[in-house]
Design a protein around this motif. Structure first.
Motif, PDB file in Angstrom:
ATOM      1  N   GLU A   1       3.846   1.505  -2.654  1.00 10.23           N
ATOM      2  CA  GLU A   1       2.763   2.101  -1.871  1.00 10.23           C
ATOM      3  C   GLU A   1       1.499   1.249  -1.981  1.00 10.23           C
ATOM      4  O   GLU A   1       0.838   0.959  -0.970  1.00 10.23           O
ATOM      5  CB  GLU A   1       2.490   3.524  -2.343  1.00 10.23           C
ATOM      6  CG  GLU A   1       1.385   4.212  -1.580  1.00 10.23           C
ATOM      7  CD  GLU A   1       1.115   5.625  -2.091  1.00 10.23           C
ATOM      8  OE1 GLU A   1       0.798   6.474  -1.258  1.00 10.23           O
ATOM      9  OE2 GLU A   1       1.206   5.856  -3.321  1.00 10.23           O
TER      10      GLU A   1
ATOM     11  N   LEU B   1       8.223   9.953  -1.254  1.00 15.31           N
ATOM     12  CA  LEU B   1       7.226   8.913  -1.010  1.00 15.31           C
ATOM     13  C   LEU B   1       7.811   7.791  -0.153  1.00 15.31           C
ATOM     14  O   LEU B   1       7.146   7.308   0.779  1.00 15.31           O
ATOM     15  CB  LEU B   1       6.670   8.368  -2.325  1.00 15.31           C
ATOM     16  CG  LEU B   1       5.512   7.382  -2.218  1.00 15.31           C
ATOM     17  CD1 LEU B   1       4.392   7.896  -1.314  1.00 15.31           C
ATOM     18  CD2 LEU B   1       4.974   7.066  -3.611  1.00 15.31           C
TER      19      LEU B   1
ATOM     20  N   ARG C   1      10.180   8.104   2.011  1.00 13.49           N
ATOM     21  CA  ARG C   1      10.286   8.682   3.352  1.00 13.49           C
ATOM     22  C   ARG C   1       8.922   8.633   4.056  1.00 13.49           C
ATOM     23  O   ARG C   1       8.830   8.320   5.233  1.00 13.49           O
ATOM     24  CB  ARG C   1      10.800  10.116   3.267  1.00 13.49           C
ATOM     25  CG  ARG C   1      11.403  10.598   4.562  1.00 13.49           C
ATOM     26  CD  ARG C   1      12.164  11.901   4.425  1.00 13.49           C
ATOM     27  NE  ARG C   1      13.232  11.804   3.458  1.00 13.49           N
ATOM     28  CZ  ARG C   1      13.507  12.736   2.557  1.00 13.49           C
ATOM     29  NH1 ARG C   1      12.802  13.844   2.498  1.00 13.49           N
ATOM     30  NH2 ARG C   1      14.504  12.592   1.704  1.00 13.49           N
ATOM     31  N   ALA C   2       7.856   8.924   3.315  1.00 12.68           N
ATOM     32  CA  ALA C   2       6.509   8.899   3.891  1.00 12.68           C
ATOM     33  C   ALA C   2       6.071   7.476   4.259  1.00 12.68           C
ATOM     34  O   ALA C   2       5.280   7.290   5.180  1.00 12.68           O
ATOM     35  CB  ALA C   2       5.509   9.519   2.914  1.00 12.68           C
TER      36      ALA C   2
END
Length: 147
Positions: A67, A98, A100-101
């Motif tokens: 991320e 996360l 998937r996001a």
């Protein structure tokens, strides 16, 4: 005289360059001696036409580092995520959610299963002698090449 192969995959580990990252690079290189896929040095510019590949462990820590990497990504093409299993089980729920996001920021997600042999080999060349690693390599290449 053979035509040189252009670098197809530039690998960027999100959390260090261990045996899993080295093996993923060897899997994607497919015996081309680093001409098809290699781990880029920190700060190295992605060569034109090269597909960026980020490599992360299937841990929540690894996904958090992913991320952070994607937040600083900039104008480069969307990278592929090669998500490497660090245990013979599913990733924890928070890590799955996360990823998937983050999928909108990725070209795609390819999973490499847990390969216990990576704990006992001296390097990726030795790992690629094992059938389960060869099978995972073929599956990974097919996924990234869209076949």
């Amino acid at each position: 005289m053979s035509t040189p192969v252009a670098l197809r995959y530039g690998l960027m580990p999100v959390d260090g360059n261990g045996i899993a990252v080295a093996t993923v690079a060897a899997m994607l290189d497919a015996g081309a001696g680093g001409a098809r896929a290699r781990v880029l040095a920190p700060g190295e510019v992605l060569p034109y036409g090269t597909i960026p590949v980020v490599v992360a462990d299937m841990t929540l820590y690894g996904v958090k580092r992913l991320e952070e990497t994607l937040q600083r990504w900039g104008p480069l093409p969307k990278p592929w995520l090669v998500w490497v299993a660090d245990a013979p089980m599913r990733p924890v729920q928070d890590a799955r959610f996360l990823v998937r996001a983050l999928e909108g920021r990725l070209a795609g997600v390819a999973r490499v299963p847990y390969l216990p042999v990576l704990r006992a080999v001296k390097g990726p060349d030795e790992a690629l002698k094992y059938k389960d690693v060869q099978t995972a390599a073929e599956r990974l290449r097919r996924t990234l090449e869209g076949k």
